[in-house]
Design a protein around this motif. Structure first.
Motif, PDB file in Angstrom:
ATOM      1  N   LEU A  84      17.025  16.314   4.959  1.00 31.94           N
ATOM      2  CA  LEU A  84      17.819  17.065   3.988  1.00 31.94           C
ATOM      3  C   LEU A  84      17.883  16.391   2.625  1.00 31.94           C
ATOM      4  CD1 LEU A  84      20.836  18.218   6.213  1.00 31.94           C
ATOM      5  CD2 LEU A  84      18.748  19.475   5.637  1.00 31.94           C
ATOM      6  N   ALA A  85      17.521  15.119   2.553  1.00 34.74           N
ATOM      7  CA  ALA A  85      17.557  14.398   1.270  1.00 34.74           C
ATOM      8  C   ALA A  85      16.304  14.732   0.469  1.00 34.74           C
ATOM      9  CB  ALA A  85      17.639  12.894   1.512  1.00 34.74           C
ATOM     10  N   SER A  86      16.494  15.171  -0.767  1.00 38.54           N
ATOM     11  CA  SER A  86      15.355  15.523  -1.622  1.00 38.54           C
ATOM     12  C   SER A  86      14.655  14.265  -2.114  1.00 38.54           C
ATOM     13  CB  SER A  86      15.844  16.339  -2.820  1.00 38.54           C
ATOM     14  OG  SER A  86      16.640  15.529  -3.673  1.00 38.54           O
ATOM     15  N   PRO A  87      13.383  14.381  -2.536  1.00 37.32           N
ATOM     16  CA  PRO A  87      12.682  13.213  -3.089  1.00 37.32           C
ATOM     17  C   PRO A  87      13.430  12.576  -4.254  1.00 37.32           C
ATOM     18  CG  PRO A  87      11.122  14.975  -2.639  1.00 37.32           C
ATOM     19  CD  PRO A  87      12.489  15.545  -2.410  1.00 37.32           C
ATOM     20  N   SER A 141       0.850  -1.199   0.000  1.00 33.69           N
ATOM     21  CA  SER A 141       0.000   0.000   0.000  1.00 33.69           C
ATOM     22  C   SER A 141       0.880   1.242   0.000  1.00 33.69           C
ATOM     23  CB  SER A 141      -0.915  -0.013   1.229  1.00 33.69           C
ATOM     24  OG  SER A 141      -0.152  -0.015   2.416  1.00 33.69           O
ATOM     25  N   TRP A 142       0.456   2.217  -0.767  1.00 35.30           N
ATOM     26  CA  TRP A 142       1.307   3.402  -0.927  1.00 35.30           C
ATOM     27  C   TRP A 142       0.493   4.571  -1.423  1.00 35.30           C
ATOM     28  CZ3 TRP A 142       3.322   5.469  -5.819  1.00 35.30           C
ATOM     29  CH2 TRP A 142       4.265   6.487  -5.640  1.00 35.30           C
ATOM     30  N   THR A 143       0.829   5.755  -0.937  1.00 41.01           N
ATOM     31  CA  THR A 143       0.195   6.988  -1.382  1.00 41.01           C
ATOM     32  C   THR A 143       1.095   7.656  -2.417  1.00 41.01           C
ATOM     33  OG1 THR A 143      -0.844   7.320   0.769  1.00 41.01           O
ATOM     34  CG2 THR A 143      -0.713   9.235  -0.697  1.00 41.01           C
ATOM     35  N   PRO A 144       0.666   7.759  -3.656  1.00 44.67           N
ATOM     36  CA  PRO A 144       1.506   8.378  -4.690  1.00 44.67           C
ATOM     37  C   PRO A 144       1.994   9.757  -4.257  1.00 44.67           C
ATOM     38  CG  PRO A 144      -0.410   7.354  -5.695  1.00 44.67           C
ATOM     39  CD  PRO A 144      -0.626   7.294  -4.201  1.00 44.67           C
ATOM     40  N   GLY A 145       3.251  10.021  -4.528  1.00 47.76           N
ATOM     41  CA  GLY A 145       3.839  11.304  -4.162  1.00 47.76           C
ATOM     42  C   GLY A 145       4.644  11.258  -2.878  1.00 47.76           C
ATOM     43  N   ARG A 146       4.508  10.174  -2.122  1.00 46.25           N
ATOM     44  CA  ARG A 146       5.298  10.015  -0.897  1.00 46.25           C
ATOM     45  C   ARG A 146       6.431   9.034  -1.190  1.00 46.25           C
ATOM     46  NH1 ARG A 146       1.738   8.898   4.329  1.00 46.25           N
ATOM     47  NH2 ARG A 146       3.835   9.228   5.196  1.00 46.25           N
ATOM     48  N   TYR A 147       7.651   9.492  -1.057  1.00 44.14           N
ATOM     49  CA  TYR A 147       8.804   8.687  -1.425  1.00 44.14           C
ATOM     50  C   TYR A 147       9.623   8.343  -0.187  1.00 44.14           C
ATOM     51  CZ  TYR A 147       7.418  10.798  -5.828  1.00 44.14           C
ATOM     52  OH  TYR A 147       6.678  11.224  -6.903  1.00 44.14           O
ATOM     53  N   GLY A 148      10.111   7.125  -0.134  1.00 35.96           N
ATOM     54  CA  GLY A 148      10.915   6.681   0.996  1.00 35.96           C
ATOM     55  C   GLY A 148      10.111   6.020   2.091  1.00 35.96           C
ATOM     56  N   THR A 149       8.846   5.675   1.817  1.00 30.97           N
ATOM     57  CA  THR A 149       8.006   5.047   2.841  1.00 30.97           C
ATOM     58  C   THR A 149       8.551   3.688   3.249  1.00 30.97           C
ATOM     59  OG1 THR A 149       6.082   6.173   1.904  1.00 30.97           O
ATOM     60  CG2 THR A 149       5.658   4.329   3.398  1.00 30.97           C
ATOM     61  N   TYR A 150       9.117   2.960   2.294  1.00 33.35           N
ATOM     62  CA  TYR A 150       9.574   1.593   2.560  1.00 33.35           C
ATOM     63  C   TYR A 150      11.097   1.481   2.491  1.00 33.35           C
ATOM     64  CZ  TYR A 150       4.699   0.229   2.162  1.00 33.35           C
ATOM     65  OH  TYR A 150       3.347   0.099   2.365  1.00 33.35           O
ATOM     66  N   LEU A 151      11.787   2.466   3.032  1.00 24.79           N
ATOM     67  CA  LEU A 151      13.244   2.368   3.109  1.00 24.79           C
ATOM     68  C   LEU A 151      13.634   1.209   4.026  1.00 24.79           C
ATOM     69  CD1 LEU A 151      14.429   6.079   3.410  1.00 24.79           C
ATOM     70  CD2 LEU A 151      14.975   4.475   1.566  1.00 24.79           C
ATOM     71  N   PRO A 152      14.671   0.460   3.677  1.00 25.58           N
ATOM     72  CA  PRO A 152      15.108  -0.641   4.552  1.00 25.58           C
ATOM     73  C   PRO A 152      15.865  -0.115   5.760  1.00 25.58           C
ATOM     74  CG  PRO A 152      16.590  -0.447   2.685  1.00 25.58           C
ATOM     75  CD  PRO A 152      15.484   0.568   2.458  1.00 25.58           C
ATOM     76  N   THR A 153      16.191  -1.004   6.650  1.00 25.13           N
ATOM     77  CA  THR A 153      17.016  -0.612   7.787  1.00 25.13           C
ATOM     78  C   THR A 153      18.426  -0.280   7.296  1.00 25.13           C
ATOM     79  OG1 THR A 153      17.698  -2.899   8.207  1.00 25.13           O
ATOM     80  CG2 THR A 153      15.698  -2.110   9.312  1.00 25.13           C
ATOM     81  N   LYS A 154      19.197   0.385   8.139  1.00 23.14           N
ATOM     82  CA  LYS A 154      20.535   0.817   7.737  1.00 23.14           C
ATOM     83  C   LYS A 154      21.416  -0.369   7.344  1.00 23.14           C
ATOM     84  CE  LYS A 154      23.963   3.890   7.503  1.00 23.14           C
ATOM     85  NZ  LYS A 154      25.173   3.053   7.415  1.00 23.14           N
ATOM     86  N   GLY A 155      21.344  -1.455   8.102  1.00 21.68           N
ATOM     87  CA  GLY A 155      22.170  -2.611   7.796  1.00 21.68           C
ATOM     88  C   GLY A 155      21.820  -3.242   6.455  1.00 21.68           C
ATOM     89  N   VAL A 156      20.527  -3.381   6.190  1.00 24.25           N
ATOM     90  CA  VAL A 156      20.092  -3.944   4.910  1.00 24.25           C
ATOM     91  C   VAL A 156      20.444  -2.992   3.772  1.00 24.25           C
ATOM     92  CG1 VAL A 156      18.094  -4.680   3.561  1.00 24.25           C
ATOM     93  CG2 VAL A 156      18.263  -5.299   5.976  1.00 24.25           C
ATOM     94  N   ALA A 157      20.244  -1.692   4.001  1.00 27.69           N
ATOM     95  CA  ALA A 157      20.560  -0.706   2.961  1.00 27.69           C
ATOM     96  C   ALA A 157      22.045  -0.740   2.610  1.00 27.69           C
ATOM     97  CB  ALA A 157      20.151   0.688   3.421  1.00 27.69           C
ATOM     98  N   ASP A 158      22.901  -0.900   3.613  1.00 27.41           N
ATOM     99  CA  ASP A 158      24.339  -0.989   3.341  1.00 27.41           C
ATOM    100  C   ASP A 158      24.638  -2.171   2.427  1.00 27.41           C
ATOM    101  OD1 ASP A 158      24.796   1.210   4.910  1.00 27.41           O
ATOM    102  OD2 ASP A 158      25.438   0.072   6.679  1.00 27.41           O
ATOM    103  N   ALA A 159      23.991  -3.314   2.687  1.00 29.74           N
ATOM    104  CA  ALA A 159      24.229  -4.503   1.868  1.00 29.74           C
ATOM    105  C   ALA A 159      23.728  -4.302   0.442  1.00 29.74           C
ATOM    106  CB  ALA A 159      23.553  -5.716   2.512  1.00 29.74           C
TER     107      ALA A 159
END
Length: 705
Positions: free
Chosen positions: A233-236, A181-199
């Motif tokens: 500070l990170a833009s969409p 589920s997601w609302t169009p126009g909202r970005y970054g709702t499903y960002l992973p955790t820092k550890g997963v993102a690093d991988a």
């Protein structure tokens, strides 16, 4: 009964059967034929393997319930009489012979026309979509006994076909379950955790970014750190770019692609951001996002090859609007950093566009005359970032591996590969076999030069990088020679080179990711490994071919199909020449090809396991595993001297039950069954041209998100 008129047509068979249903036969004194477009070579050129077209060519459209409509061109001076042979049992085929017992051959009474073995396939219509014979789906015609089996199942619509439809329903359930589920126009709702993102980010940087230079790594790493240290500070746009890197890296995260729903969501957000109204998407940064989206669609999404190819046209045009096709020295003065980034990005774009045209079997739609941008300098990203406004970079020696060395090496072969793509997928080219051999020789010379260069680099490229280059060039080899394979089996003296290079390429490609780790204790594989050790395991490469879509499925699939047809052909040849024919089964015969067949059979079995592992990794399409399993069952039965059809039916039911169980676990239910035979007419599931278009090759069934 066929009509004696020069132009005849029949209605399409509604039962899913295979038949030649229409023919357009032209003659020298036929005015209509003289005014129609030419189709194939004259008799003299055909003897040379050519396909120079003239007005006397005959064309037949063969319809298969499982495959679609296939246009076959017949030279005017051929001895093949389709009027007399179209509906007769096939004889003289390298895979089937009506004069032999069905226990020693594959489908002694095939519905496929003999012309498929001898004359070029000029095109296919799959559910109103045109594909050329260089498309991966052409490889399906190389195994007629498996294609016949599928047509028969479509015609009967019995238990096996119902189980396929059950798998389709389970696939739809899985699709719905994966849609977040997601609302169009909202970005970054499903960002992973820092550890997963690093991988994920690290996986992208060590794989695709080393070959397709899209981002400036130090700059992007700073943005990445800002995303976690100061999210506001990170833009969409920056969030969208990083999420696309995550989506590509998700293919390498684990063996089952557990982050597939998130990867689809990140792709979905990028598409929404690019299409959002009121924003002008014509900057270099926007082009970077478009390139990353292209890669993410190929690795983690379910887009058809022709859709990716069509979208790539928008990518190259957007890049031209920004002026990336012009070399920065011919534009107003700009910093060196921007100059090099523009060169890198344009080199990546032409690679992506060219490769998408090969995947879709379509012409590249551009030429080297359309741009003058040079290749980037041999520099590391850190050096590029440290340059001041007036800094002048010093390119490293080409023997030294830098962040752009691989892109430069691949870019130097671009002109050759572009020529092959235009030749293979063009409709108005002199496609003689002599020209094919010339281009093939030039392509192999470029290939050898490239691999020699890679092995001379210091430090050495990674195993993933080397194997990825092999994967790229395998596509061009298949596009040149694969459609000659049926003719090579029919006329080995004239087309033997195409057969040899196809099987060599297929074996080299499959050995780069097979055998699977689960087969390491196989006695045959242990013996093969003791004689000639297998290549070292590359986890990233194996996961890409298991979890990835588009070319990362279709090219290995072509290789497995080539191995299957080579095994069937050598089986037929051994059956024809052995003095033990009709006395004992093939497995008991003493012949020189037996050990080669054991090798081919082993790789084919591993290929079947590979398709199963793809389902376990979340690819909910069962057609890959069904097709290769029944193909393998038919070959094994023929080797044992037993009728192929019962073995194919039994294996088909067995593998469908296993696939349904895997999909049921993924969907969270195993109760989806048919109480009665479904009304297939409501959804068109049983109509001609439907079967292969229903999500084959890892594509979604019909809709995309």
């Amino acid at each position: 009964m066929r009509s004696r008129s020069k132009i005849c047509s029949y209605p399409k068979p509604k039962d899913g059967s295979t038949a030649i249903i229409s023919a357009s036969v032209s003659s020298r004194d036929d005015e209509t034929a003289r005014k129609s477009p030419p189709n194939l070579a004259n008799g003299k050129d055909e003897e040379q393997g050519g396909s120079k077209e003239n007005e006397s060519t005959r064309c037949d459209v063969w319809h298969s319930g499982a495959l679609g409509s296939v246009l076959v061109s017949i030279p005017p001076e051929s001895r093949l009489d389709l009027d007399a042979a179209s509906y007769l049992p096939i004889s003289g085929s390298p895979l089937r012979d009506s004069g032999r017992s069905s226990t020693g051959d594959l489908h002694s009474h095939s519905n496929l026309p003999t012309c498929l073995d001898s004359y070029p396939i000029r095109g296919m219509m799959i559910k109103k979509r045109y594909i050329s014979p260089t498309h991966w789906m052409f490889s399906l015609t190389l195994s007629p006994h498996a294609l016949d089996w599928l047509d028969e199942q479509m015609k009967k619509q019995g238990k096996i076909w119902q189980e396929m439809m059950t798998c389709k329903l389970l696939a739809r359930s899985i699709k719905t379950k994966r849609l977040l589920s997601w609302t169009p126009g909202r970005y970054g709702t499903y960002l992973p955790t820092k550890g997963v993102a690093d991988a994920l980010f690290g996986a992208y940087l060590r794989t695709f970014e080393t070959i397709y230079r899209i981002i400036h790594i130090p700059t992007t790493k700073r943005v990445y750190n800002t995303l976690w240290e100061s999210p506001g500070l990170a833009s969409p746009a920056q969030v969208v770019l990083l999420q696309l890197c995550f989506a590509v890296g998700a293919c390498f995260y684990d063996d089952v692609f557990s982050l597939r729903p998130h990867a689809h969501q990140w792709i979905r957000e990028a598409e929404n951001w690019l299409e959002s109204p009121g924003k002008l998407r014509m900057t270099v940064f926007d082009i970077q996002i478009m390139c990353l989206l292209h890669l993410a669609r190929q690795t983690a999404h379910y887009l058809r090859e022709n859709h990716v190819w069509a979208v790539s046209g928008a990518l190259v045009r957007a890049a031209m609007c920004v002026g990336l096709h012009r070399d920065p020295t011919r534009l107003p003065t700009m910093p060196v950093f921007e100059t090099e980034m523009r060169r890198r990005l344009w080199t990546t774009i032409i690679e992506l566009v060219l490769e998408s045209s090969i995947d879709a079997a379509g012409p590249p739609m551009f030429s080297s005359d359309d741009y003058d941008c040079s290749l980037p300098l041999n520099l590391n990203d850190a050096e590029l970032g440290d340059l001041g406004e007036d800094g002048k970079p010093t390119s490293h020696d080409m023997a030294e591996l830098t962040d752009t060395s691989l892109q430069i090496a691949l870019g130097r072969t671009f002109a050759m590969r572009l020529s092959v793509a235009k030749y293979s997928n063009g409709i108005k080219v002199d496609s003689s076999y002599r020209e094919t051999l010339r281009l093939g020789s030039d392509l192999m010379a470029e290939y050898r030069s490239l691999m020699k260069y890679l092995h001379a680099l210091n430090p050495q490229p990674t195993t993933f990088q080397k194997r990825y280059f092999e994967l790229i060039f395998s596509r061009y080899i298949f596009s040149l020679h694969l459609h000659y394979l049926p003719r090579a089996l029919k006329d080995p003296a004239q087309f033997h080179f195409s057969r040899t290079i196809c099987i060599d390429t297929a074996l080299r490609l499959t050995s780069s990711f097979l055998p699977l780790s689960s087969s390491r204790h196989n006695p045959v594989l242990i013996a093969m490994h003791s004689i000639l050790p297998f290549e070292s395991c590359c986890c990233d490469y194996e996961r890409l071919l298991i979890c990835g879509s588009a070319p990362f499925r279709s090219v290995p699939w072509q290789a497995v199909m080539v191995i299957a047809v080579e095994l069937a052909a050598t089986l037929h040849e051994a059956h024809s020449t052995s003095p033990w024919t009709g006395v004992v089964s093939f497995n008991q015969k003493q012949n020189g090809s037996k050990f080669r067949n054991i090798e081919l059979l082993t790789w084919l079995r591993e290929g079947a396991k590979w398709t199963k592992q793809r389902i376990q990794a979340g690819h909910h399409n069962v057609k890959d595993i069904v097709y290769i399993t029944v193909l393998l069952a038919g070959i094994e039965a023929a080797m044992d001297g037993t009728p192929p059809e019962p073995a194919m039916d039994a294996k088909g039911r067995e593998i469908l039950a296993e696939a349904k169980s895997i999909l049921g676990v993924t969907a969270g239910t195993e109760t989806t069954t048919w109480d009665t035979v479904p009304d297939l007419g409501d959804e068109g599931l049983g109509e001609v041209n439907e079967f292969w278009s229903m999500g084959f090759s890892g594509m979604e069934w019909e809709s995309f998100f």
